[in-house]
Structures are given as C-alpha cells and as structure tokens.
Write an enzyme that holds these catalytic residues in place. Structure first.
Site, PDB file in Angstrom:
ATOM      1  N   ARG A 198       6.731 -72.771  68.640  1.00 53.82           N
ATOM      2  CA  ARG A 198       7.274 -72.643  67.279  1.00 53.82           C
ATOM      3  C   ARG A 198       6.594 -73.604  66.299  1.00 53.82           C
ATOM      4  O   ARG A 198       7.253 -74.178  65.425  1.00 53.82           O
ATOM      5  CB  ARG A 198       8.777 -72.931  67.251  1.00 53.82           C
ATOM      6  N   GLU A 228      15.159 -75.081  63.940  1.00 53.04           N
ATOM      7  CA  GLU A 228      14.004 -74.183  64.030  1.00 53.04           C
ATOM      8  C   GLU A 228      13.769 -73.587  62.647  1.00 53.04           C
ATOM      9  O   GLU A 228      12.645 -73.318  62.241  1.00 53.04           O
ATOM     10  CB  GLU A 228      14.308 -73.078  65.050  1.00 53.04           C
ATOM     11  N   SER A 248      17.551 -67.881  65.829  1.00 53.53           N
ATOM     12  CA  SER A 248      17.882 -69.195  66.412  1.00 53.53           C
ATOM     13  C   SER A 248      17.867 -70.242  65.307  1.00 53.53           C
ATOM     14  O   SER A 248      16.863 -70.384  64.603  1.00 53.53           O
ATOM     15  CB  SER A 248      16.837 -69.615  67.441  1.00 53.53           C
TER      16      SER A 248
HETATM   17  N1  EPU Z   1      22.162 -68.154  77.022  1.00 50.52           N
HETATM   18  C1  EPU Z   1      23.482 -68.336  77.342  1.00 50.52           C
HETATM   19  N2  EPU Z   1      24.390 -68.349  76.321  1.00 50.52           N
HETATM   20  C2  EPU Z   1      24.043 -68.193  75.030  1.00 50.52           C
HETATM   21  C3  EPU Z   1      22.690 -68.028  74.701  1.00 50.52           C
HETATM   22  C4  EPU Z   1      21.751 -68.007  75.733  1.00 50.52           C
HETATM   23  O1  EPU Z   1      23.828 -68.496  78.497  1.00 50.52           O
HETATM   24  O2  EPU Z   1      24.935 -68.212  74.177  1.00 50.52           O
HETATM   25  C5  EPU Z   1      21.162 -68.119  78.122  1.00 50.52           C
HETATM   26  C6  EPU Z   1      20.459 -66.771  78.227  1.00 50.52           C
HETATM   27  O3  EPU Z   1      21.179 -65.826  78.984  1.00 50.52           O
HETATM   28  C7  EPU Z   1      19.145 -67.174  78.872  1.00 50.52           C
HETATM   29  C8  EPU Z   1      18.879 -68.542  78.250  1.00 50.52           C
HETATM   30  O4  EPU Z   1      20.132 -69.048  77.823  1.00 50.52           O
HETATM   31  O5  EPU Z   1      19.312 -67.291  80.261  1.00 50.52           O
HETATM   32  C9  EPU Z   1      17.939 -68.462  77.027  1.00 50.52           C
HETATM   33  O6  EPU Z   1      18.492 -67.587  76.045  1.00 50.52           O
HETATM   34  P1  EPU Z   1      17.653 -66.390  75.390  1.00 50.52           P
HETATM   35  O7  EPU Z   1      16.882 -65.679  76.432  1.00 50.52           O
HETATM   36  O8  EPU Z   1      18.566 -65.590  74.554  1.00 50.52           O
HETATM   37  O9  EPU Z   1      16.592 -67.116  74.490  1.00 50.52           O
HETATM   38  P2  EPU Z   1      16.618 -68.454  73.638  1.00 50.52           P
HETATM   39  O10 EPU Z   1      15.889 -69.488  74.420  1.00 50.52           O
HETATM   40  O11 EPU Z   1      17.976 -68.776  73.157  1.00 50.52           O
HETATM   41  C10 EPU Z   1      14.351 -67.998  72.479  1.00 50.52           C
HETATM   42  C11 EPU Z   1      13.823 -67.941  71.078  1.00 50.52           C
HETATM   43  C12 EPU Z   1      14.206 -66.623  70.430  1.00 50.52           C
HETATM   44  C13 EPU Z   1      13.666 -65.474  71.263  1.00 50.52           C
HETATM   45  C14 EPU Z   1      14.223 -65.586  72.674  1.00 50.52           C
HETATM   46  C15 EPU Z   1      13.719 -64.536  73.626  1.00 50.52           C
HETATM   47  C16 EPU Z   1      13.820 -70.257  70.316  1.00 50.52           C
HETATM   48  C17 EPU Z   1      14.403 -71.259  69.408  1.00 50.52           C
HETATM   49  N3  EPU Z   1      14.358 -69.039  70.295  1.00 50.52           N
HETATM   50  O12 EPU Z   1      15.751 -68.015  72.377  1.00 50.52           O
HETATM   51  O13 EPU Z   1      13.639 -66.584  69.143  1.00 50.52           O
HETATM   52  O14 EPU Z   1      14.025 -64.229  70.696  1.00 50.52           O
HETATM   53  O15 EPU Z   1      13.874 -66.880  73.228  1.00 50.52           O
HETATM   54  O16 EPU Z   1      12.432 -64.806  74.043  1.00 50.52           O
HETATM   55  O17 EPU Z   1      12.850 -70.555  71.034  1.00 50.52           O
HETATM   56  C18 EPU Z   1      14.107 -67.228  66.875  1.00 50.52           C
HETATM   57  O18 EPU Z   1      13.209 -68.048  66.966  1.00 50.52           O
HETATM   58  O19 EPU Z   1      14.765 -67.079  65.826  1.00 50.52           O
HETATM   59  C19 EPU Z   1      14.438 -66.414  68.035  1.00 50.52           C
HETATM   60  C20 EPU Z   1      15.449 -65.594  68.031  1.00 50.52           C
END
Ligand code: EPU
Length: 351
Positions: free
Chosen positions: A165, A347, A242
């Site tokens: 990012r 972010e 996010s």
């Molecule tokens: N999770 C939970 N509870 C929650 C949210 C997430 O248990 O409320 C778990 C998910 O099930 C997963 C892990 O935490 O096992 C990570 O969550 P997720 O896969 O949804 O991705 P993230 O790390 O929260 C990042 C990016 C997103 C992108 C997703 C998918 C950042 C800040 N965000 O989110 O990007 O869509 O991965 O690759 O790195 C954005 O930047 O605005 C954005 C949405």
C-alpha cells in the site's frame, strides 16, 4: 482546458460523501495544461492535494488549500506480442471499467482487482492489491507531472518504489500527478487462486457456480461476489474500504498476539533478513480479524459503523460528519492499542 473554482463543494468527490469544501479546486483535461499551471496558480504557498474520484480520501473538514483534479481520458493498446498486450490507460479512466475491459478481452493480470472503486491514476499511489494480485505485478511504467520541477517524468516500475500500500507517489504527497500508466497483460491464461481466508477463499467461491478449468470471467465473478459480501454498496453509503493498514509486527509481537488470538493467520514478509531477529519487522497481521476479536465487527455508533462482514471497513450510514468518523476511528485505534499494544495506521488518506 484549465478550470479554477473557489469554495468548491466536495460532497460528490469523497469516499464518505462528506459535505465539505475546497478553498481552491483546479481541474485540467489535457496534458499540456499542466505546464501552464505554475503561471496560473501559486502551488508553493498552499497545501496541494491531488484528487481522483476520492474513494480513498477522508476529509477532516473543509480543505484550506488547492485541490488538483486531473481529468484525462483514453485507453490504447500500444504494443502486442504473441503472449502479451501492453495497454496505456489515462488517469481519469474508471478502474472498474478498465478491469472489465481486460476481462472481456481475456487479458489476464488484473481480474482479481475487480470492483475496486476509483480512478486509474490512484491505483499506483497505494499500489492497489487484493485477492492475490497487486498493481505492481502488471505495471510496466507510468507518466507523472512533477509539480516541483514543472515537467513530465517517466517512471518504470522500479522508480515507483512500490511496497505494501505504498509508493513514491504516496510518500511525496502533493508532488506528482500521474497522467497515464502502462500495464502488460497476459493473453495466455494465468489465474491466481491463492487468496484464502478464515471465512473461505476464491476456490470455495468458484465452486458455488462453476467448475474447472475456470475462465477469467469466473474469477472476476467470484471476486465480485466476495467483495459484495464484505463492502456495503458505495453508491449508497460512504466507505473507503479498509480504513487501516494491516500492521507489520516483529516475531516477538506476533507470538504475544497469538497467545491471545489462537490460530491467527499472518503473512511473513518476503525479506529473509527480517526473519532472523525477534525485534525486526517479521509479518503482516490481519487487523480485521483482531478487531473482530474485540467486538468491532458490525459495530455502530450513531451514523458510523464497521461492515457486518469485515471489521476493517468503516461505513458512514447517512449523514455522518467528519468529527463522527474521526471519533469512531480514533476509538477503534485506541481499543486496538489497548488490546494488542500495536498502533493501527490509517490506510485512507486523511486530509
Ligand atoms: N477477518 C476476520 N474478521 C473480520 C475481517 C477479516 O476474521 O472482520 C479475517 C478474514 O477472514 C481473513 C483475514 O482476517 O482470514 C484477512 O481479511 P481479508 O481477507 O478480508 O483481508 P484484509 O487483510 O482485511 C486486505 C486489504 C483489502 C483487500 C483484501 C483482500 C488492506 C488494508 N486491505 O484486507 O483491501 O481487498 O486484503 O485481498 O491491506 C482496501 O485497501 O481498501 C482493501 C479493501
């Protein structure tokens, strides 16, 4: 053409649909306009912010500086080989439409980045990445106007200094205005199903409506379905996806957190050197998961809340004010800090 406005309303140009104004708003729709900018407006004595569609921007209130809103359009295949197409795309093109164009033409490399709202020019700034793909995987080069030197510069991928990012354009905020970028997409099928999560991955989603071999259209559809579950409809509600970055922690910190949150998944950083010492950055941990553990999934205070399916996604359900969003996100930060002794870093661009 250059247009300059005073006290410009930004309600339609920011992720949270906040009713704020910019002291000065400049729109340009041709590359040659940029070179005239310094003659028309003093860019050195006020803060400058470059705004695309505003989907990753949170305005804390009225913006007292100059907003530059470039509006250059165009998509062109500039080179072809047996296996690849090089596409040059101008900054004001809509990212979602651009991904649709690639998917329709069976050009592989950005299909997992489907349904990310915003303009093409914003994509390299935070090196958009999702579901196993990053912009940096396909980006070849880009052109940006340098406000300080009043000239256009070409950046190859390395010059962009991409990381999680992050890029030179994010670090040197207000200096470079990206005008176009060139990506190299594969004509040969090359799919990435690596994304998995505590609540299922791409393959689980694909199985619900298709079977192998999966087409590029299947992948885009699976990602669309996953995203639609996590994010509210941004045409209706205010959200910037996010709100915080996933924190990068040392091995020592990770072990501490894992004592509290059993089974927490994490992503080790790629650099081998970081793994040897317990006090070096070691892994990226999922802030959403950790927020859910402390009761922040689907939480709501007045007009602001987190998504019922993704605790890292902050949503404005109505006429939230900048203060309400700020209070809410500061509370998230302080409770996270208290629970895990780790600071959440936004972010979203806070302006
Ligand atoms: N999770 C939970 N509870 C929650 C949210 C997430 O248990 O409320 C778990 C998910 O099930 C997963 C892990 O935490 O096992 C990570 O969550 P997720 O896969 O949804 O991705 P993230 O790390 O929260 C990042 C990016 C997103 C992108 C997703 C998918 C950042 C800040 N965000 O989110 O990007 O869509 O991965 O690759 O790195 C954005 O930047 O605005 C954005 C949405």
């Amino acid at each position: 053409m250059i247009r300059i406005y005073k006290d410009f309303p930004l309600a339609k140009k920011n992720a949270f649909k906040l009713d704020v104004k910019a002291y000065c708003f400049v729109s340009l729709n041709q590359k040659k306009d940029f070179l005239r900018l310094p003659k028309l407006i003093d860019l050195k004595s006020s803060p400058v912010y470059i705004l695309g569609q505003g989907y990753n921007t949170f305005f804390k209130g009225d913006f007292q500086g100059i907003i530059i809103h470039p509006n250059i359009k165009g998509v062109k295949i500039v080179k072809e080989s047996k296996n690849f197409s090089w596409i040059k795309v101008a900054q004001a093109e809509d990212w979602i439409k651009f991904v649709k164009f690639a998917v329709r033409n069976n050009l592989y490399g950005i299909e997992n980045l489907t349904l990310i709202p915003g303009s093409v020019g914003a994509a390299p700034v935070q090196n958009i990445s999702a579901y196993g793909q990053s912009l940096e995987d396909t980006l070849v080069s880009l052109t940006a106007y340098d406000i300080i030197e009043n000239r256009f510069k070409k950046f190859n991928k390395r010059d962009c200094q991409f990381s999680y990012r992050d890029s030179i354009f994010k670090r040197e905020k207000g200096r470079y205005i990206i005008t176009d970028l060139t990506v190299r997409l594969s004509k040969k099928p090359k799919i990435n199903l690596s994304y998995n999560s505590r609540y299922g991955g791409i393959t689980d989603e694909l199985k619900k409506f298709s079977h192998p071999p999966y087409s590029i259209q299947d992948i885009a559809r699976a990602i669309t379905r996953i995203r639609k579950r996590k994010f509210p409809d941004w045409k209706k509600y205010g959200t910037a996806g996010s709100f915080f970055l996933n924190p990068i922690v040392t091995k020592r910190q990770l072990l501490e957190i894992q004592k509290r949150v059993k089974g927490l998944e994490y992503f080790p950083l790629e650099n081998e050197n970081t793994r040897s010492r317990p006090d070096q950055p070691y892994a990226k941990i999922p802030a959403g998961w950790l927020l859910e553990e402390i009761g922040w999934k689907g939480k709501r205070i007045k007009n602001v809340g987190t998504s019922p399916n993704q605790a890292l996604v902050v949503v404005s359900y109505g006429n939230a004010t900048p203060d309400e969003i700020q209070d809410f996100t500061q509370k998230m930060q302080s409770e996270f800090q208290k629970a895990y002794k780790i600071k959440l870093i936004p972010e979203v661009n806070i302006v």
